[in-house]
Design an enzyme around this catalytic site. Structure first.
Site, PDB file in Angstrom:
ATOM      1  N   HIS A   1       0.752  -1.384   0.086  1.00  0.00           N
ATOM      2  CA  HIS A   1       0.270   0.033   0.215  1.00  0.00           C
ATOM      3  C   HIS A   1       0.627   1.369   0.151  1.00  0.00           C
ATOM      4  CE1 HIS A   1       0.672   1.084   4.294  1.00  0.00           C
ATOM      5  NE2 HIS A   1       0.601  -0.314   4.368  1.00  0.00           N
TER       6      HIS A   1
ATOM      7  N   CYS B   1       3.485  -4.654   6.439  1.00  0.00           N
ATOM      8  CA  CYS B   1       3.142  -4.447   5.746  1.00  0.00           C
ATOM      9  C   CYS B   1       4.127  -4.187   4.589  1.00  0.00           C
ATOM     10  CB  CYS B   1       1.431  -3.909   5.854  1.00  0.00           C
ATOM     11  SG  CYS B   1       0.221  -4.400   6.107  1.00  0.00           S
TER      12      CYS B   1
END
Length: 384
Positions: free
Chosen positions: A234, A250
């Site tokens: 992301h 992440c």
């Protein structure tokens, strides 16, 4: 290499994310990142924001940002070059972002240059030369130690793209293994994990149950879900921290880079998460290069850096190729991502030495091979 391996399968969290993603807009993607990690990264500067306008800027190879041609022979792409700072307001982080480089990369390549005030007229090294990771060249490959993502687009044979990323810090390490991309989410909402909300409440700072899209959302404007539950690739609202270990697992990218990938990466693209701190590869002119990055702390106990380096070199060389083992040790002991030539036209000339007596052995090589023998012996004992 004895490094963590994870079998990826769908779990309750990811199923909930999928259900939410298919039924609502904006999507509430539950990420493994957290706002606290976000606060650990530097503040976004005006110069960094302006650098996003340079997305269309061609790289030195006259291809779009991040793209390189895979050589017909060899494993090396890109080039190392130097620029001169002409804006006194520039930070080294601003320069890094413009040139598709992450925080740790620019810092290691310029150890004597101030991160925050490099100064007008200062020469800055841009280390945009890479040895391709020693895995199948397919889909997305993320080398955790290198803090870098490689993408081999199926519709562009002969092209590889590479971008700096942030990965999980030690206590929230990004796992190693194979997975794939699943759902792509534009303007995701963020749902802080329950554990984070409890921690915030204990500090007297209750966290919201949902952070809507906008400047305070740590996921940025684009997210690509993975088959690994609760892990995403992301963007971020703190791009100055890209290229550091700051997340809860992440993969973070510069906003312009994730936007570009988001538009082009198909769902179902293979994703290979690897931890390869030592890389070796051949240049097209027959030079053998190596480069080394700091090992991840969580893997140090299960990792023999020098042995792994020698094994990698042996895979690429024949017995009759002389290798300067002092250079191998230098790369392993000073992991800064710099290219070191071991053999071939670009390798430093080695002065011939007087032949030693048969019973004498070079102390450096002796130490290296003693370590190999001890390690192999220890492994044999463990297997027995």
């Amino acid at each position: 290499m004895n490094i963590r391996h994870t079998f990826f399968r769908w779990g309750p969290t990811s199923l909930a994310v999928l259900l939410t993603a298919s039924l609502s807009a904006p999507v509430m993607a539950q990420s493994a990142d957290d706002e606290q990690a976000n606060q650990d990264t530097p503040e976004l500067s005006d110069i960094a924001i302006e650098s996003a306008e340079l997305v269309s800027q061609k790289s030195p190879n006259n291809l779009p940002r991040g793209e390189f041609r895979i050589p017909d022979e060899g494993d090396i792409i890109g080039e190392r070059y130097t620029i001169t700072i002409d804006n006194p307001k520039d930070t080294l982080i601003d320069v890094a972002r413009r040139h598709n480089i992450g925080y740790e990369e620019i810092r290691m390549a310029n150890p004597d240059v101030s991160i925050w005030v490099p100064g007008e007229g200062t020469e800055v090294v841009i280390p945009s030369r890479y040895i391709l990771p020693p895995v199948e060249r397919e889909g997305i490959v993320i080398n955790l130690s290198e803090l870098r993502l490689y993408y081999y687009p199926a519709d562009k044979p002969g092209i590889v793209e590479t971008y700096p990323v942030s990965v999980g810090r030690e206590e929230f390490a990004t796992p190693v293994g194979k997975t794939k991309t699943t759902i792509k989410v534009k303007d995701p909402a963020w749902s802080p994990p329950a554990s984070m909300r409890r921690e915030a409440a204990a500090r007297g700072e209750p966290a919201p149950s949902i952070v809507p899209p906008g400047p305070d959302n740590p996921l940025g404007e684009h997210a690509i879900l993975l088959g690994l539950p609760s892990y995403l690739i992301h963007g971020t609202n703190r791009p100055d921290g890209v290229g550091m270990r700051v997340s809860r697992g992440c993969i973070r990218m510069y906003p312009e880079d994730i936007e570009s990938l988001y538009e082009r990466v198909p769902s179902g693209t293979p994703v290979n998460l690897i931890d390869v701190p030592f890389k070796a590869g051949w240049a097209s002119d027959g030079t053998l290069f190596v480069q080394s990055y700091p090992q991840l702390e969580e893997n140090l106990e299960d990792f023999e850096p020098l042995l792994e380096a020698l094994n990698r070199i042996s895979e690429l060389t024949e017995d009759n190729i002389p290798v300067d083992y002092s250079q191998v040790r230098r790369a392993v002991e000073s992991p800064n991502g710099q290219f070191i030539a071991l053999y071939g036209p670009q390798a430093p000339a080695v002065e011939p030495e007087e032949p030693a007596a048969e019973e004498e052995t070079d102390p450096l090589e002796q130490g290296i091979f003693e370590q190999i023998e001890l390690t192999d012996s220890r492994r044999a004992d463990e297997e027995a």
